[in-house]
Design a protein around this motif. Structure first.
Motif, PDB file in Angstrom:
ATOM      1  N   GLN A  14     106.920  69.501 -25.951  1.00 42.51           N
ATOM      2  CA  GLN A  14     107.834  70.394 -26.672  1.00 42.51           C
ATOM      3  C   GLN A  14     107.058  71.417 -27.497  1.00 42.51           C
ATOM      4  O   GLN A  14     107.390  72.597 -27.511  1.00 42.51           O
ATOM      5  N   ILE A  15     106.011  70.981 -28.145  1.00 42.81           N
ATOM      6  CA  ILE A  15     105.171  71.885 -28.950  1.00 42.81           C
ATOM      7  C   ILE A  15     104.539  72.945 -28.049  1.00 42.81           C
ATOM      8  O   ILE A  15     104.567  74.146 -28.357  1.00 42.81           O
ATOM      9  N   ASP A  16     103.975  72.504 -26.928  1.00 38.21           N
ATOM     10  CA  ASP A  16     103.318  73.427 -26.001  1.00 38.21           C
ATOM     11  C   ASP A  16     104.321  74.387 -25.362  1.00 38.21           C
ATOM     12  O   ASP A  16     104.031  75.576 -25.199  1.00 38.21           O
ATOM     13  N   TYR A  17     105.492  73.886 -25.013  1.00 37.54           N
ATOM     14  CA  TYR A  17     106.550  74.715 -24.415  1.00 37.54           C
ATOM     15  C   TYR A  17     106.987  75.797 -25.406  1.00 37.54           C
ATOM     16  O   TYR A  17     107.097  76.967 -25.045  1.00 37.54           O
ATOM     17  N   ASN A  18     107.228  75.406 -26.634  1.00 48.03           N
ATOM     18  CA  ASN A  18     107.647  76.364 -27.652  1.00 48.03           C
ATOM     19  C   ASN A  18     106.590  77.445 -27.836  1.00 48.03           C
ATOM     20  O   ASN A  18     106.917  78.631 -27.928  1.00 48.03           O
ATOM     21  N   ALA A  19     105.323  77.051 -27.848  1.00 50.43           N
ATOM     22  CA  ALA A  19     104.243  78.030 -28.033  1.00 50.43           C
ATOM     23  C   ALA A  19     104.223  79.051 -26.896  1.00 50.43           C
ATOM     24  O   ALA A  19     104.083  80.252 -27.140  1.00 50.43           O
ATOM     25  N   LEU A  20     104.383  78.579 -25.653  1.00 50.26           N
ATOM     26  CA  LEU A  20     104.405  79.508 -24.517  1.00 50.26           C
ATOM     27  C   LEU A  20     105.631  80.420 -24.574  1.00 50.26           C
ATOM     28  O   LEU A  20     105.519  81.629 -24.336  1.00 50.26           O
ATOM     29  N   CYS A  21     106.772  79.871 -24.891  1.00 55.86           N
ATOM     30  CA  CYS A  21     107.998  80.676 -24.970  1.00 55.86           C
ATOM     31  C   CYS A  21     107.904  81.713 -26.075  1.00 55.86           C
ATOM     32  O   CYS A  21     108.385  82.847 -25.914  1.00 55.86           O
ATOM     33  N   GLN A  22     107.289  81.354 -27.193  1.00 57.64           N
ATOM     34  CA  GLN A  22     107.133  82.302 -28.302  1.00 57.64           C
ATOM     35  C   GLN A  22     106.255  83.485 -27.891  1.00 57.64           C
ATOM     36  O   GLN A  22     106.451  84.594 -28.376  1.00 57.64           O
ATOM     37  N   ARG A  23     105.317  83.272 -26.979  1.00 58.82           N
ATOM     38  CA  ARG A  23     104.494  84.375 -26.483  1.00 58.82           C
ATOM     39  C   ARG A  23     105.327  85.336 -25.637  1.00 58.82           C
ATOM     40  O   ARG A  23     105.067  86.534 -25.614  1.00 58.82           O
ATOM     41  N   ILE A  24     106.296  84.783 -24.919  1.00 58.55           N
ATOM     42  CA  ILE A  24     107.129  85.588 -24.029  1.00 58.55           C
ATOM     43  C   ILE A  24     108.137  86.391 -24.823  1.00 58.55           C
ATOM     44  O   ILE A  24     108.280  87.597 -24.639  1.00 58.55           O
TER      45      ILE A  24
END
Length: 136
Positions: free
Chosen positions: A9-19
């Motif tokens: 979840q932490i990693d997913y949120n970080a990638l989505c925040q970049r997008i």
């Protein structure tokens, strides 16, 4: 939620925040909803990316690699963002996939360059079997 899903979840949120950065937190479902949307399970050392609808399991992909499941998740999310972009900016004539694929890669580049490179290979495979068809 397991430690593995919490880290995912932490990693997913970080990638989505970049997008598409925003103040909230991007989340994914960890429970079956039966509406055609994917959810993630973790059991016996494997991540499972599962799509269910109306009581049926439509697809299940499994991996022990967190980077792999993140790729599947981000790939699906950005694909639908690409579809929405094309719909909002439709141009008559060219194969709609031209705009979808271009925007899809652009979004993936924001998330992660290695994921974008892999997506380019996936798109090349799609196009080798189903080339663009433009209409005059």
């Amino acid at each position: 939620m397991t430690d593995e899903l919490e880290q995912l979840q932490i990693d997913y949120n970080a990638l989505c925040q970049r997008i598409e950065p925003h103040d909230g937190k991007y989340t994914f479902s960890t429970e079956r909803e039966d509406v055609g949307a994917p959810h993630v399970e973790f059991e016996n050392g494997l991540y499972h990316y599962v799509v269910t609808e109306r009581g049926l399991e439509l697809s299940r992909r499994s991996t022990a690699d967190a980077v792999e499941i993140l790729y599947w998740m981000i790939k699906d999310m950005t694909f639908w963002m690409g579809v929405a972009h094309e719909f909002e900016n439709r141009v008559e004539g060219p194969d709609v996939r031209r705009m979808i694929f271009a925007h899809w890669v652009e979004l993936m580049e924001k998330a992660d360059q290695a994921m974008a490179d892999r997506l380019r290979l996936d798109i090349a495979e799609i196009l080798s079997q189903n080339p663009f068809v433009d209409h005059a």
